[in-house]
Motif scaffolding. Structure first.
Motif, short mmCIF file in Angstrom:
data_model
loop_
_atom_site.label_atom_id
_atom_site.label_comp_id
_atom_site.label_asym_id
_atom_site.label_seq_id
_atom_site.Cartn_x
_atom_site.Cartn_y
_atom_site.Cartn_z
N ALA A 1 -9.54 24.58 -29.88
CA ALA A 1 -9.98 24.81 -28.43
C ALA A 1 -11.57 25.42 -27.82
O ALA A 1 -12.39 24.74 -27.20
N PHE A 2 -12.22 25.36 -28.85
CA PHE A 2 -13.73 25.02 -28.74
C PHE A 2 -13.70 24.04 -28.27
O PHE A 2 -15.23 23.37 -26.91
N LEU A 3 -13.24 22.44 -28.93
CA LEU A 3 -13.98 21.55 -27.90
C LEU A 3 -13.59 21.28 -26.43
O LEU A 3 -14.36 20.89 -25.88
N SER A 4 -11.79 21.63 -26.24
CA SER A 4 -11.89 22.01 -24.51
C SER A 4 -12.78 22.43 -24.35
O SER A 4 -13.48 22.09 -22.71
N ALA A 5 -12.90 23.62 -24.68
CA ALA A 5 -13.44 24.88 -24.00
C ALA A 5 -15.39 24.01 -23.83
O ALA A 5 -15.57 24.42 -22.37
N LEU A 6 -16.10 23.57 -24.69
CA LEU A 6 -17.49 22.85 -24.03
C LEU A 6 -17.40 22.07 -23.22
O LEU A 6 -17.95 22.23 -22.73
N ASP A 7 -15.70 21.40 -23.41
CA ASP A 7 -16.35 19.57 -22.58
C ASP A 7 -15.78 20.67 -20.94
O ASP A 7 -16.09 19.79 -19.91
N LEU A 8 -15.08 21.57 -20.80
CA LEU A 8 -14.64 22.15 -19.82
C LEU A 8 -16.39 22.81 -19.64
O LEU A 8 -16.57 21.68 -17.91
N ASN B 1 -14.67 30.22 -31.51
CA ASN B 1 -13.15 29.98 -31.56
C ASN B 1 -12.53 29.25 -29.52
O ASN B 1 -11.92 28.96 -29.92
N GLY B 2 -13.48 29.44 -28.77
CA GLY B 2 -13.49 28.07 -27.25
C GLY B 2 -13.60 29.54 -25.88
O GLY B 2 -12.68 29.63 -25.31
N ARG B 3 -12.99 30.70 -26.96
CA ARG B 3 -13.16 31.89 -26.05
C ARG B 3 -14.53 32.22 -25.40
O ARG B 3 -15.59 31.81 -25.56
N VAL B 4 -14.20 32.03 -23.87
CA VAL B 4 -15.33 32.13 -22.91
C VAL B 4 -15.61 33.72 -22.54
O VAL B 4 -14.97 34.63 -21.66
N PHE B 5 -17.13 33.69 -22.46
CA PHE B 5 -18.00 35.10 -22.25
C PHE B 5 -17.84 34.61 -20.62
O PHE B 5 -19.02 34.27 -20.37
N SER B 6 -16.98 35.51 -19.65
CA SER B 6 -17.58 35.54 -18.18
C SER B 6 -18.34 37.09 -17.68
O SER B 6 -18.20 37.38 -18.79
N PRO B 7 -18.81 36.39 -16.65
CA PRO B 7 -19.07 38.25 -16.19
C PRO B 7 -18.24 39.53 -16.41
O PRO B 7 -18.78 40.08 -16.54
N ASP B 8 -16.79 39.18 -16.28
CA ASP B 8 -15.38 40.27 -15.69
C ASP B 8 -15.41 40.07 -17.63
O ASP B 8 -14.95 41.97 -17.39
N SER B 9 -15.28 39.22 -18.24
CA SER B 9 -15.01 40.01 -19.99
C SER B 9 -16.53 39.94 -20.60
O SER B 9 -15.71 40.88 -21.79
N VAL B 10 -16.66 40.16 -20.06
CA VAL B 10 -18.29 40.20 -21.70
C VAL B 10 -18.47 42.01 -21.88
O VAL B 10 -18.61 41.92 -22.97
N GLY B 11 -18.81 42.31 -20.68
CA GLY B 11 -18.63 44.14 -20.68
C GLY B 11 -17.51 44.77 -22.03
O GLY B 11 -17.85 45.28 -22.28
N MET B 12 -16.25 44.15 -21.46
CA MET B 12 -15.05 44.59 -22.26
C MET B 12 -15.22 44.22 -23.64
O MET B 12 -14.74 44.63 -24.82
N SER B 13 -15.50 42.82 -23.89
CA SER B 13 -15.80 42.79 -25.02
C SER B 13 -16.82 43.35 -25.94
O SER B 13 -16.55 43.35 -27.23
N LEU B 14 -17.64 43.80 -25.23
CA LEU B 14 -18.68 43.94 -26.06
C LEU B 14 -18.44 45.82 -26.38
O LEU B 14 -18.97 46.01 -27.18
N ALA B 15 -18.17 46.08 -25.24
CA ALA B 15 -16.70 47.69 -25.58
C ALA B 15 -16.53 47.12 -26.93
O ALA B 15 -16.44 48.26 -27.75
N VAL B 16 -15.46 46.67 -26.42
CA VAL B 16 -14.29 46.53 -28.04
C VAL B 16 -15.11 46.21 -29.38
O VAL B 16 -14.89 46.69 -30.11
N ARG B 17 -16.24 45.40 -28.97
CA ARG B 17 -17.23 45.29 -30.13
C ARG B 17 -18.11 46.60 -30.77
O ARG B 17 -17.68 46.98 -32.03
N ASN B 18 -18.12 47.81 -29.87
CA ASN B 18 -18.66 48.77 -30.31
C ASN B 18 -17.84 49.30 -30.70
O ASN B 18 -18.11 50.08 -32.22
N LEU B 19 -16.59 49.77 -30.38
CA LEU B 19 -15.82 50.66 -31.22
C LEU B 19 -15.14 49.91 -32.58
O LEU B 19 -15.13 51.17 -33.34
#
Length: 158
Positions: A138-145, A96-114
């Protein structure tokens, strides 16, 4: 123009494979579709390769994570895989174009586990919203970027 970048796609349920093929062809990227079963790949794009792994749980994730690094883009909805790849220096991107960054991936993992725990206890029913045209765009834009940024980074370091 060939690129040093490689795209790894967690392909079994990936809704944006056609978009990956288009971007890969434009930039000359090598693409590995990693799946537990045989699927079709474009015959006219020799830079796209299907890797069929065993049906062992997380076999595709393990194959991708073992190869992901600073010159890799990983396309996955799997948050634990994205976390492993980001820790290895790769650029991880959801369909869906969401970037997993070092800053965001921890929160994404916590939400996923919850959410997994809540579903297991019967608290949450249903799943994510349906994949939309807006997600695809959004994915196409994010991949191109991502390709543009990583190519610039590789040129600067090399």
């Amino acid at each position: 123009m060939p690129s040093d970048l490689t795209v790894y796609v967690d392909a079994d349920a990936c809704p944006v494979k056609a978009e990956v093929y288009r971007v890969a062809e434009r930039y000359g990227l090598k693409v590995y579709l990693v799946a537990n079963d045989i699927m079709s790949v474009p015959r006219d794009q020799p830079n796209v390769e299907l890797v069929v792994v065993s049906d062992r749980f997380d076999a595709a994730d393990d194959w991708i994570a073992e190869r992901a690094g600073p010159a890799a883009i990983v396309v996955t909805n799997d948050v634990p895989l994205a976390s492993r790849c980001v820790k290895a220096g790769a650029y991880a991107l959801a369909p869906n174009g969401r970037v997993f960054s070092p800053d965001s991936v921890g929160m994404s993992l916590a939400v996923r586990n919850l959410m997994q725990d809540l579903r297991a206890s019967g608290e949450v029913t249903g799943g994510p919203p349906p994949f939309s045209k807006k997600d695809r765009s959004a994915f196409l834009s994010a991949l191109d970027l991502a390709v543009t940024r990583l190519r610039r980074q590789i040129r600067t370091q090399g």
